[in-house]
Design a protein around this motif. Structure first.
Motif, PDB file in Angstrom:
ATOM      1  N   UNK A 197       0.800  -1.223   0.000  1.00  0.00           N
ATOM      2  CA  UNK A 197       0.000   0.000   0.000  1.00  0.00           C
ATOM      3  C   UNK A 197       0.833   1.274   0.000  1.00  0.00           C
ATOM      4  N   UNK A 198       1.984   1.261   0.664  1.00  0.00           N
ATOM      5  CA  UNK A 198       2.730   2.501   0.844  1.00  0.00           C
ATOM      6  C   UNK A 198       4.122   2.501   0.206  1.00  0.00           C
ATOM      7  N   UNK A 199       4.862   1.420   0.372  1.00  0.00           N
ATOM      8  CA  UNK A 199       6.250   1.410  -0.091  1.00  0.00           C
ATOM      9  C   UNK A 199       6.332   1.189  -1.606  1.00  0.00           C
ATOM     10  N   UNK A 200       5.579   0.231  -2.138  1.00  0.00           N
ATOM     11  CA  UNK A 200       5.612  -0.021  -3.582  1.00  0.00           C
ATOM     12  C   UNK A 200       5.215   1.201  -4.407  1.00  0.00           C
ATOM     13  N   UNK A 201       4.143   1.925  -4.035  1.00  0.00           N
ATOM     14  CA  UNK A 201       3.836   3.138  -4.810  1.00  0.00           C
ATOM     15  C   UNK A 201       4.944   4.191  -4.754  1.00  0.00           C
TER      16      UNK A 201
ATOM     17  N   UNK B 199       7.513   3.058  -7.111  1.00  0.00           N
ATOM     18  CA  UNK B 199       7.050   3.228  -8.484  1.00  0.00           C
ATOM     19  C   UNK B 199       7.218   4.674  -8.938  1.00  0.00           C
ATOM     20  N   UNK B 200       7.070   5.627  -8.014  1.00  0.00           N
ATOM     21  CA  UNK B 200       7.298   7.032  -8.357  1.00  0.00           C
ATOM     22  C   UNK B 200       8.751   7.277  -8.747  1.00  0.00           C
ATOM     23  N   UNK B 201       9.657   6.592  -8.052  1.00  0.00           N
ATOM     24  CA  UNK B 201      11.086   6.799  -8.280  1.00  0.00           C
ATOM     25  C   UNK B 201      11.595   5.979  -9.454  1.00  0.00           C
TER      26      UNK B 201
END
Length: 133
Positions: free
Chosen positions: A36-40, A43-45
């Motif tokens: 929920x928090x780390x993967x997104x 993905x931004x980076x």
């Protein structure tokens, strides 16, 4: 039958069962937190974190190493999250709470084993030890 009943109702077995259930739920919690928090954030980076399209074939066999890499990265990220969110703060909290406790043991000057502070003789080497030292 009596032995089985003693084994099943022994405290250690119940504690182990509770630890397994809580551990499974904690694993699900950490996995969902990473999804929920780390993967997104990753993905931004770095773009899409899904590596399942990576594979190679030898003859008839398909080697899906992308799936393995995805799971390995998830494990690494989950481990880092658990360490920095739980383990490190808990260690700091425990050291903060334990800082005011008085010492209850001291080193024997002869054999360097731990003995009670008020002991006048070492239980390990039986040498006399000055009280309060």
């Amino acid at each position: 039958m009596e032995g089985l009943k003693k084994f099943l109702f022994r405290g250690n077995l119940v504690q182990l069962a509770v630890a397994v259930v809580v551990g499974a739920q904690f694993s699900a919690l950490v996995t969902q937190f990473v999804k929920s928090f780390i993967d997104p954030l990753l993905a931004l980076v770095g773009g899409n974190p899904n590596l399942s399209h990576l594979k190679f074939t030898i003859g008839e066999g398909k080697f899906l190493y992308g799936d393995f890499l995805s799971v390995a990265l998830t494990f690494l990220i989950s481990s880092l999250v658990v360490y920095f969110v739980l383990v490190a703060p808990m260690a700091k909290l425990i050291s903060y709470l334990d800082r005011d406790q008085a010492a209850t043991e001291k080193d024997c000057p002869h054999c360097l084993s731990q003995i009670p502070i008020k002991a006048s003789r070492c239980a390990h080497c039986t040498q006399e030890v000055p009280v309060g030292v």
